[in-house]
Design an enzyme around this catalytic site. Structure first.
Site, PDB file in Angstrom:
ATOM      1  N   TYR A 170      92.833  64.381  40.929  1.00 59.70           N
ATOM      2  CA  TYR A 170      92.575  63.098  40.258  1.00 59.70           C
ATOM      3  C   TYR A 170      93.056  63.178  38.806  1.00 59.70           C
ATOM      4  CZ  TYR A 170      89.377  61.940  44.105  1.00 59.70           C
ATOM      5  OH  TYR A 170      88.833  61.676  45.328  1.00 59.70           O
ATOM      6  N   ARG A 192      89.030  66.660  47.448  1.00 61.01           N
ATOM      7  CA  ARG A 192      90.426  66.523  47.875  1.00 61.01           C
ATOM      8  C   ARG A 192      91.014  67.912  48.092  1.00 61.01           C
ATOM      9  NH1 ARG A 192      92.966  61.159  44.920  1.00 61.01           N
ATOM     10  NH2 ARG A 192      92.220  59.748  46.537  1.00 61.01           N
TER      11      ARG A 192
END
Length: 377
Positions: free
Chosen positions: A224, A118
């Site tokens: 996350y 990400r």
């Protein structure tokens, strides 16, 4: 170079890894795309649309340079891929050990979609996010359809109906989409998350953030959530308990990559809810956030309806496939050089460094390699 798109055989799966839109772009780049007959039927993307976009039809497992899938291939399917070819797919390496071993044994290179990092430049490749957004949206619609109440405030000649109260646990991509959807339907939305950094996003969508007394941030690598200790989870449950007890709908979305989903809603919390309330557990495939949820089943516990859909994105197969296909195209473009050859160099490509699961008969992903060593595989 041949790119092959097989049928998805997993029960309930309706998506396809490439659509006519992405096939047309691949063909324009000089790639040969072969689609297994009927692969797009469940997404209403029929063979004639595939061929009109430039694809051919056939069974290209053993001849393809690149195989693209949505769900993890079985070990048997993996063994059909030729050595040196590239698999691009969700793989679930922490669960699908036999598939990972087949990749290693067959010397099949693999970019796992759930391992795409990400980072800013990889946003167009992030299939976890594109599919989670659909799941969050559909979870709210599912809850609204099962709840015996209106979501919005209604003022009628027969009196006022108060808005539904929705608690969303986890403000990742699925959670944020769930907040936005529930607010559009007129509900009052409260949100719990162990990452204080998401509070601004929650409030910008109209949700009320349930603050937790955090001694440390729950934010893990790549944005996350990270795995928290049992003591923290117990304190979190105590704080959230009263919000859940007053809720008409609870939607849980909390996941930790590669780990069992945290237990956020124990049976005692469910028993505090009013009959007719609805829980939708989006973490059910990884063990579930609710103690009583069961994958793809509806559980009625003292009048509280608990839903555990394991693949909501597949229920919106057309748009889910469109987004997934774009993710695949972006990732494939990123590893093709100017001559159209695949280059899997983690030293020069940070996306490859994160997403590369296997290469040349070895497990490249550190966490997966460590798990295999611990188990003696």
């Amino acid at each position: 170079m041949k790119v092959f798109v097989p049928i998805e055989h997993k029960s309930g799966e309706r998506r396809i890894a490439l659509t006519p839109e992405t096939i047309k772009k691949m063909v324009k780049k000089g790639l040969n795309v072969e689609v297994e007959p009927g692969a797009g039927d469940k997404a209403y993307l029929f063979d004639d649309a595939m061929t009109a976009a430039g694809a051919t039809l056939g069974d290209g497992w053993s001849s393809a340079d690149v195989v693209v899938k949505v769900t993890p291939p079985t070990a048997e399917e993996t063994r059909r891929i030729q050595a040196g070819a590239l698999l691009i797919s969700f793989v679930a390496p922490h669960q699908e050990r036999a598939t990972v071993q087949a990749l290693v044994d067959g010397k099949v290179n693999c970019l796992a979609m759930e391992l795409v990092p990400r980072i800013t430049r990889a946003q167009s490749m992030d299939a976890l996010s594109s599919q989670a957004s659909i799941a969050g949206y559909r979870a709210v619609l599912l809850a609204a359809a099962r709840l015996g109440k209106y979501f919005p405030l209604l003022m009628t000649a027969a009196g006022t109906i108060p808005p539904a109260k929705v608690v969303i646990m986890g403000a990742g991509v699925a959670g944020l989409q769930a907040i936005a959807t529930a607010k559009r339907l007129g509900a009052v939305v409260e949100v719990s998350d162990i990452r204080p950094v998401v509070q601004e996003q929650v409030e910008s969508l109209g949700g009320k953030f349930i603050e937790l007394p955090l001694e440390e941030s729950g934010e893990g690598e790549g944005g996350y959530a990270k795995q928290m200790g049992e003591d923290f989870l117990r304190k979190q449950r105590e704080i959230v308990h009263r919000h859940v007890a007053a809720a008409d709908v609870v939607i849980t979305t909390a996941l930790v990559p590669g780990k069992k989903a945290p237990m956020l809603v124990p049976a005692s919390m469910v028993e505090a809810m009013q009959p007719g309330s609805v829980i939708v557990d989006l973490a059910v495939e990884q063990g579930g956030n609710c103690e009583l949820s069961r994958a793809d089943e509806e559980v009625d516990h003292n009048g509280v309806i608990i839903l555990g859909p394991s693949n909501l994105a597949a229920g919106m197969a057309h748009d889910a496939s469109t987004l997934f296909g774009r993710n695949v195209l972006a990732l494939l473009e990123d590893v093709l050089d100017d001559e159209g050859k695949i280059v899997l160099d983690p030293e020069s490509n940070d996306v490859v460094a994160g997403a590369l699961l296997t290469r040349d008969g070895e497990i490249f992903h550190p966490a997966t390699a460590a798990a295999f060593e611990e188990s003696g595989s």
